[in-house]
Scaffold this motif. Structure first.
Motif, PDB file in Angstrom:
ATOM      1  N   UNK A  25     -13.508  -6.329   0.424  1.00  0.00           N
ATOM      2  CA  UNK A  25     -14.051  -5.192   1.173  1.00  0.00           C
ATOM      3  C   UNK A  25     -13.064  -4.039   1.235  1.00  0.00           C
ATOM      4  N   UNK A  26     -11.772  -4.337   1.412  1.00  0.00           N
ATOM      5  CA  UNK A  26     -10.789  -3.252   1.529  1.00  0.00           C
ATOM      6  C   UNK A  26     -10.611  -2.500   0.219  1.00  0.00           C
ATOM      7  N   UNK A  27     -11.109  -3.060  -0.883  1.00  0.00           N
ATOM      8  CA  UNK A  27     -11.099  -2.365  -2.165  1.00  0.00           C
ATOM      9  C   UNK A  27     -12.487  -1.821  -2.521  1.00  0.00           C
ATOM     10  N   UNK A  41      -4.285  -5.580   4.942  1.00  0.00           N
ATOM     11  CA  UNK A  41      -4.133  -4.310   4.230  1.00  0.00           C
ATOM     12  C   UNK A  41      -3.960  -3.145   5.202  1.00  0.00           C
ATOM     13  N   UNK A  42      -4.696  -3.189   6.312  1.00  0.00           N
ATOM     14  CA  UNK A  42      -4.643  -2.091   7.279  1.00  0.00           C
ATOM     15  C   UNK A  42      -3.283  -1.995   7.962  1.00  0.00           C
ATOM     16  N   UNK A  43      -2.580  -3.123   8.056  1.00  0.00           N
ATOM     17  CA  UNK A  43      -1.258  -3.133   8.684  1.00  0.00           C
ATOM     18  C   UNK A  43      -0.133  -2.973   7.674  1.00  0.00           C
ATOM     19  N   UNK A  44      -0.481  -2.965   6.385  1.00  0.00           N
ATOM     20  CA  UNK A  44       0.557  -2.959   5.375  1.00  0.00           C
ATOM     21  C   UNK A  44       0.326  -1.939   4.280  1.00  0.00           C
ATOM     22  N   UNK A  45       0.641  -2.346   3.065  1.00  0.00           N
ATOM     23  CA  UNK A  45       0.539  -1.480   1.894  1.00  0.00           C
ATOM     24  C   UNK A  45      -0.461  -2.101   0.928  1.00  0.00           C
ATOM     25  N   UNK A  46      -1.401  -1.293   0.472  1.00  0.00           N
ATOM     26  CA  UNK A  46      -2.411  -1.754  -0.484  1.00  0.00           C
ATOM     27  C   UNK A  46      -2.250  -0.979  -1.783  1.00  0.00           C
ATOM     28  N   UNK A 311       2.176  -6.847   3.523  1.00  0.00           N
ATOM     29  CA  UNK A 311       2.296  -6.498   4.942  1.00  0.00           C
ATOM     30  C   UNK A 311       3.701  -6.863   5.408  1.00  0.00           C
ATOM     31  N   UNK A 312       4.535  -5.844   5.559  1.00  0.00           N
ATOM     32  CA  UNK A 312       5.923  -6.004   6.006  1.00  0.00           C
ATOM     33  C   UNK A 312       6.027  -5.354   7.372  1.00  0.00           C
ATOM     34  N   UNK A 313       6.187  -6.153   8.429  1.00  0.00           N
ATOM     35  CA  UNK A 313       6.203  -5.579   9.779  1.00  0.00           C
ATOM     36  C   UNK A 313       7.312  -4.560  10.008  1.00  0.00           C
ATOM     37  N   UNK A 314       8.352  -4.581   9.180  1.00  0.00           N
ATOM     38  CA  UNK A 314       9.436  -3.621   9.363  1.00  0.00           C
ATOM     39  C   UNK A 314       9.108  -2.253   8.781  1.00  0.00           C
ATOM     40  N   UNK A 315       8.016  -2.167   8.016  1.00  0.00           N
ATOM     41  CA  UNK A 315       7.569  -0.891   7.458  1.00  0.00           C
ATOM     42  C   UNK A 315       6.545  -0.300   8.410  1.00  0.00           C
ATOM     43  N   UNK A 316       6.901   0.794   9.054  1.00  0.00           N
ATOM     44  CA  UNK A 316       6.065   1.332  10.128  1.00  0.00           C
ATOM     45  C   UNK A 316       4.787   1.966   9.613  1.00  0.00           C
ATOM     46  N   UNK A 317       4.854   2.625   8.468  1.00  0.00           N
ATOM     47  CA  UNK A 317       3.712   3.407   8.005  1.00  0.00           C
ATOM     48  C   UNK A 317       2.862   2.602   7.029  1.00  0.00           C
ATOM     49  N   UNK A 318       1.590   2.459   7.331  1.00  0.00           N
ATOM     50  CA  UNK A 318       0.672   1.827   6.383  1.00  0.00           C
ATOM     51  C   UNK A 318       0.297   2.852   5.316  1.00  0.00           C
ATOM     52  N   UNK A 319       0.002   2.377   4.138  1.00  0.00           N
ATOM     53  CA  UNK A 319      -0.290   3.324   3.066  1.00  0.00           C
ATOM     54  C   UNK A 319      -1.097   2.665   1.965  1.00  0.00           C
ATOM     55  N   UNK A 320      -1.731   3.507   1.172  1.00  0.00           N
ATOM     56  CA  UNK A 320      -2.422   3.099  -0.042  1.00  0.00           C
ATOM     57  C   UNK A 320      -1.687   3.747  -1.208  1.00  0.00           C
ATOM     58  N   UNK A 321      -1.337   2.950  -2.219  1.00  0.00           N
ATOM     59  CA  UNK A 321      -0.532   3.434  -3.334  1.00  0.00           C
ATOM     60  C   UNK A 321      -1.349   3.330  -4.614  1.00  0.00           C
ATOM     61  N   UNK A 322      -1.412   4.419  -5.348  1.00  0.00           N
ATOM     62  CA  UNK A 322      -2.218   4.477  -6.568  1.00  0.00           C
ATOM     63  C   UNK A 322      -1.411   4.262  -7.839  1.00  0.00           C
TER      64      UNK A 322
END
Length: 470
Positions: A25-27, A41-46, A311-322
């Motif tokens: 669904x997240x994709x 995915x929402x808490x981490x990097x996708x 999902x790395x809790x030490x990374x504050x900003x969630x993001x989508x990377x292309x």
């Protein structure tokens, strides 16, 4: 109570077999519900464009485990044993003082069909300190594992995905050394065929209407090789749709287990210091372009597109990377995100600076995709060989044929060119239906492919191939 080890991050890698990126669904899949993977995915990097370089179980696992290209060892598609001397993903984590544990499907010991229910010898377990593994099963309700060097087969009660997630939680809760960080790789076969799932999951999908891509059941008007093995026979389109529904049921079962693991980490106070990643070894065609549901050995996006969520809790900003990633990036990236020394000389990139927001993008644009030639006299999985580029916009491939038909032995020629910005479903092969300036584009991509193959010590493969439109 907090159980954080200062400066040392735990790492859990969930490897799902045959999970195509588009089926979550997240994709963007309109059919399935995957709230727990979406939460991850929402808490981490996708990553939106992670690719399986060589989209079959064995070569992907070899590259994940070693960081090397499949062609570097002439890895065939199936039934192949990895040299126990290969430096594996476990090694840098062992050297960094981690507790390393492997659970589930291995598929790197070359145990021949159908004798899969024998243990992988301890010396061929790639130095994972704790082992709950099996070579291959493909029977989700009759799964098993072997522990370390114990030859006794241990049965998984119930469904494989449920059982191995429970076993993972049990080991991390009861048996791991509490004074060390851990690196845990959990490898489950579903949603790989056979198409079977618990009844409670299947019941939600029985006779449900599906939103299907325009490529479903649509054969291409140019030569596309198929497997030389015998995939599960599909009687008709209704049988294909039935399998697609069960495929989604297997994915929703996986999602529920991901949620169970995440909830356990929260409850134990481990979540804030544990990186959780979801990946897959390859996708499956699912009836797209008219291919069998279970087929994966293809250059089409349904086969090579895989999820990569970190999902790395030490990374504050969630993001989508292309940025486009390949299989060979996983080894250095997993080391990088855990703060473990990345071995030198690997062909892939450490993408951890991208994950942490320390880099705006990768210097590299495109990645290699490949199918390595089957050289064994009785090899029966895939006949043709292929090399290609997958970039942010274009995909370009070259095909070499082993026998008869359009691509005779040794015959090599440009095969596919897609503009994915205009044609995300890859329905228009520009080598057959060119637009203005296609020739210049195709020749530029061909030269880029030649350069990448030469840099990857694979330049011999493409020698003798004429430039497109030359």
């Amino acid at each position: 109570m907090k159980k954080k080890l200062a400066g040392r991050k735990n790492l859990i890698i969930i490897l799902a077999d045959q999970l195509r990126r588009q089926a979550l669904a997240c994709y963007g899949d309109p059919n399935v519900s995957t709230p727990n993977i979406d939460r991850l995915a929402a808490k981490g990097v996708r990553f939106n464009a992670a690719c399986s370089t060589y989209p079959v179980c064995v070569p992907f696992r070899f590259s994940l485990m070693t960081g090397e290209y499949g062609h570097a060892r002439n890895v065939p598609t199936i039934d192949w044993q990895m040299d126990p001397g290969e430096r594996s993903l476990a090694d840098p984590f062992n050297e960094a003082g981690y507790h390393t544990v492997y659970l589930g499907k291995w598929h790197l010991d070359g145990i021949p069909y159908p004798h899969f229910d024998v243990p992988v010898p301890r010396e061929r377990q790639a130095r994972w300190q704790k082992w709950y593994g099996f070579e291959l099963c493909n029977n989700h309700f009759n799964s098993f594992y072997f522990e370390d060097d114990d030859p006794e087969k241990k049965l998984i009660e119930g469904y494989q995905t449920d059982g191995f997630f429970d076993l993972t939680i049990h080991h991390l809760a009861e048996k791991r050394p509490k004074d060390k960080p851990f690196c845990c790789l959990l490898s489950v076969e579903p949603p790989h065929f056979p198409y079977e799932a618990p009844e409670e999951d299947i019941a939600r999908w029985r006779d449900r209407e599906l939103i299907l891509p325009a490529t479903f059941q649509q054969r291409e008007n140019y030569f596309c090789p198929e497997s030389t093995w015998d995939p599960p026979i599909e009687a008709d389109v209704n049988d294909r749709l039935r399998r697609l529904r069960i495929y989604y049921a297997m994915i929703e079962n996986l999602d529920r287990n991901v949620g169970k693991l995440l909830d356990w980490l929260d409850h134990e106070g481990l979540a804030e210091n544990t990186i959780v990643s979801l990946i897959a070894d390859h996708g499956e065609m699912g009836g797209a372009h008219g291919f069998p549901t279970a087929m994966k050995e293809s250059s089409f996006e349904e086969a090579i597109a895989i999820p990569f969520i970190v999902c790395d809790p030490s990374v504050a900003q969630t993001k989508v990377i292309d940025d486009v990633l390949c299989t060979e990036d996983f080894f250095p990236t997993f080391c990088g995100i855990a703060g473990v020394k990345v071995p030198a000389g690997l062909p892939g990139l450490d993408c951890s600076p991208l994950i942490r927001g320390e880099s705006r993008g990768l210097e590299r644009e495109s990645v290699l995709i490949e199918m390595v030639e089957e050289r064994r006299p009785k090899g029966t999985f895939y006949g043709h060989s292929m090399r290609g580029l997958r970039g942010p916009r274009y995909k370009y491939t070259v095909l070499r044929g082993p026998q008869g038909g359009v691509y005779s032995p040794g015959h090599i020629a440009p095969w596919q060119l897609f503009d994915r910005e205009k044609d995300s479903l890859e329905q228009r092969n520009l080598l057959l239906d060119p637009e203005q300036d296609t020739a210049e584009l195709a020749q530029r991509l061909h030269c880029e492919l030649v350069e990448k193959l030469e840099a990857a010590n694979d330049g011999e493969w493409i020698k003798g191939c004429a430039l497109p439109f030359a």
